[in-house]
Design a protein around this motif. Structure first.
Motif, mmCIF file in Angstrom:
data_model
loop_
_atom_site.group_PDB
_atom_site.id
_atom_site.type_symbol
_atom_site.label_atom_id
_atom_site.label_comp_id
_atom_site.label_asym_id
_atom_site.label_seq_id
_atom_site.Cartn_x
_atom_site.Cartn_y
_atom_site.Cartn_z
ATOM 1 N N ARG A 9 44.089 44.256 32.941
ATOM 2 C CA ARG A 9 43.867 43.157 33.889
ATOM 3 C C ARG A 9 45.157 42.366 34.040
ATOM 4 O O ARG A 9 45.774 41.957 33.060
ATOM 5 C CB ARG A 9 42.746 42.253 33.399
ATOM 6 N N GLU A 11 46.303 38.932 36.059
ATOM 7 C CA GLU A 11 45.940 37.782 36.877
ATOM 8 C C GLU A 11 47.222 37.216 37.483
ATOM 9 O O GLU A 11 48.193 36.974 36.773
ATOM 10 C CB GLU A 11 45.229 36.733 36.035
ATOM 11 N N GLU A 22 42.779 33.208 43.779
ATOM 12 C CA GLU A 22 43.031 33.912 42.515
ATOM 13 C C GLU A 22 42.995 35.389 42.846
ATOM 14 O O GLU A 22 42.073 35.852 43.531
ATOM 15 C CB GLU A 22 41.960 33.563 41.479
ATOM 16 N N SER A 24 43.523 39.303 41.087
ATOM 17 C CA SER A 24 43.720 40.080 39.858
ATOM 18 C C SER A 24 43.682 41.562 40.178
ATOM 19 O O SER A 24 42.988 41.998 41.093
ATOM 20 C CB SER A 24 42.652 39.736 38.808
#
Length: 122
Positions: A9, A11, A22, A24
């Motif tokens: 992951r 971000e 946001e 990701s």
């Protein structure tokens, strides 16, 4: 500009100093799930499946996922994703406040006068 490291992951909010969304990049290994069902208070989520196969759980329904799929989930939607047993699942998730978009490229974009500069290829 930033470069993403290979990780399950990434971000981007801190990396790119985002102020309105946001973003990701995610990879679930084969047979692995997001470990919880969740919803949001204010943010819708937009998913773009980059590679692999899996399943989307949304409000009690299970839907198949494959590379090229894209979908939006309302903040109140109860959601979870899982990679297929024989395939990792890679996707991008964008979160933004539902109802906050005030314009698109065609209505919000403004041409820049040539005297302010242009790339070498134009």
């Amino acid at each position: 500009m930033a470069h993403l490291e290979e990780a399950p992951r990434n971000e981007l909010h801190d990396l790119l100093h985002l102020t309105a969304a946001e973003i990701s990049r995610n990879t679930l290994p084969a047979g692995v799930s997001v470990p919880f069902v969740h919803r949001h208070r204010k943010n819708e989520e937009i998913y773009l499946v980059l590679d692999g196969r899996g399943t989307l759980y949304i409000d009690g329904e299970e839907l198949p996922l494959r590379a090229g799929d894209c979908f939006r989930i309302d903040p109140a939607g109860a959601r979870c994703l899982r990679a297929a047993d024989d395939s990792p699942l890679s996707f991008i998730c964008v979160q933004a406040r539902a109802g906050s978009l005030e314009g698109f490229t065609g209505t919000d974009g403004l041409p820049v006068p040539e005297e302010e500069g242009k790339p070498g290829w134009l």
